[in-house]
Motif scaffolding. Structure first.
Motif, PDB file in Angstrom:
ATOM      1  N   MET A 240      30.107  -5.504  39.560  1.00  8.27           N
ATOM      2  CA  MET A 240      30.535  -6.146  41.154  1.00  8.27           C
ATOM      3  C   MET A 240      31.483  -5.537  41.110  1.00  8.27           C
ATOM      4  O   MET A 240      32.589  -4.599  41.026  1.00  8.27           O
ATOM      5  N   VAL A 241      31.338  -5.125  42.576  1.00  9.31           N
ATOM      6  CA  VAL A 241      32.045  -4.139  43.536  1.00  9.31           C
ATOM      7  C   VAL A 241      32.780  -5.524  44.897  1.00  9.31           C
ATOM      8  O   VAL A 241      31.667  -6.099  45.440  1.00  9.31           O
ATOM      9  N   ILE A 242      34.242  -5.808  44.338  1.00  9.79           N
ATOM     10  CA  ILE A 242      34.519  -6.836  44.972  1.00  9.79           C
ATOM     11  C   ILE A 242      35.565  -6.205  46.437  1.00  9.79           C
ATOM     12  O   ILE A 242      36.204  -5.525  46.257  1.00  9.79           O
TER      13      ILE A 242
ATOM     14  N   LYS B 141      38.570  -6.712  48.502  1.00 10.84           N
ATOM     15  CA  LYS B 141      39.767  -7.826  47.786  1.00 10.84           C
ATOM     16  C   LYS B 141      40.186  -7.913  49.393  1.00 10.84           C
ATOM     17  O   LYS B 141      39.798  -7.155  50.779  1.00 10.84           O
TER      18      LYS B 141
ATOM     19  N   GLY C 237      24.787  -9.369  47.551  1.00  6.90           N
ATOM     20  CA  GLY C 237      26.048  -9.486  48.718  1.00  6.90           C
ATOM     21  C   GLY C 237      26.582 -10.088  49.105  1.00  6.90           C
ATOM     22  O   GLY C 237      25.361 -11.092  50.037  1.00  6.90           O
TER      23      GLY C 237
ATOM     24  N   ILE D  46      39.845 -13.028  47.241  1.00  7.43           N
ATOM     25  CA  ILE D  46      37.982 -12.196  46.890  1.00  7.43           C
ATOM     26  C   ILE D  46      37.724 -12.473  48.883  1.00  7.43           C
ATOM     27  O   ILE D  46      38.311 -13.787  48.834  1.00  7.43           O
TER      28      ILE D  46
ATOM     29  N   TYR E  10      31.279  -9.562  48.163  1.00  6.26           N
ATOM     30  CA  TYR E  10      30.915  -8.855  46.924  1.00  6.26           C
ATOM     31  C   TYR E  10      30.277  -8.335  46.772  1.00  6.26           C
ATOM     32  O   TYR E  10      29.196  -9.239  48.174  1.00  6.26           O
ATOM     33  N   TRP E  11      29.811  -7.343  45.846  1.00  2.00           N
ATOM     34  CA  TRP E  11      28.721  -6.601  46.052  1.00  2.00           C
ATOM     35  C   TRP E  11      27.731  -6.802  44.594  1.00  2.00           C
ATOM     36  O   TRP E  11      29.136  -6.746  43.443  1.00  2.00           O
TER      37      TRP E  11
ATOM     38  N   LEU F  61      38.431  -1.960  47.548  1.00  2.00           N
ATOM     39  CA  LEU F  61      37.387  -2.393  46.884  1.00  2.00           C
ATOM     40  C   LEU F  61      37.541  -2.438  45.239  1.00  2.00           C
ATOM     41  O   LEU F  61      38.608  -1.608  44.817  1.00  2.00           O
ATOM     42  N   GLU F  62      37.504  -3.160  44.659  1.00  2.00           N
ATOM     43  CA  GLU F  62      37.371  -3.254  43.318  1.00  2.00           C
ATOM     44  C   GLU F  62      36.170  -3.514  42.758  1.00  2.00           C
ATOM     45  O   GLU F  62      35.629  -3.950  43.059  1.00  2.00           O
TER      46      GLU F  62
END
Length: 144
Positions: free
Chosen positions: A4-6, A8, A43, A76, A79-80, A108-109
């Protein structure tokens, strides 16, 4: 592996500032690249926390907390979900991302998604079968 690409949240995203046409165009192209490479699974962008709710579980009780929520840096904005071979590949894709919040410091996290094998023996064959059935039903609903 799935990650998961968060994206922020920032002060502007929490204030409801919508992305401009240039960013929408750049992100559209980026998402197309992800899709063509077979990386993109899902996403979306999220509304500000003013429109959100939190459910708190404490001492056997559940309570509802209305947004907005403090600490923007912990929220958040979008996301993807990506399918990648490694965390390194995810980082390389993330480095190619257009700046998600132009004019602001943004972040991005990337977090791995748990897979069935991560749960060990506690994820019994019965629980695994139940989970697989739910996933199949969800997939059918998404296709409809």
């Amino acid at each position: 592996m799935r990650v998961m690409v968060i994206v922020k949240a920032t002060k502007n995203s929490e204030a409801g500032v919508m992305p401009g046409e240039q960013l929408m165009t750049e992100m559209g192209k980026y998402n197309e690249e992800l899709m063509k490479a077979g990386v993109l699974l899902a996403g979306d962008g999220l509304h500000p926390s003013t429109k959100g709710k939190r459910i708190r579980f404490a001492d056997g009780k559940k309570s509802v907390i209305d947004g907005p929520f403090a600490e923007t840096k912990e929220l958040i904005a979008g996301y993807w979900i990506w399918q990648v071979k490694s965390m390194e590949e995810a980082v390389e894709w993330a480095r190619r991302c257009p700046t998600p919040m132009p004019g602001e410091e943004s972040e991005l996290e990337i977090r791995p998604v748990f897979e069935a094998e991560d749960f060990g023996a506690e994820f019994t064959p019965e629980l695994r079968a139940r989970e697989e059935k739910l996933r199949a039903e969800l997939e059918q609903k998404q296709k409809a």
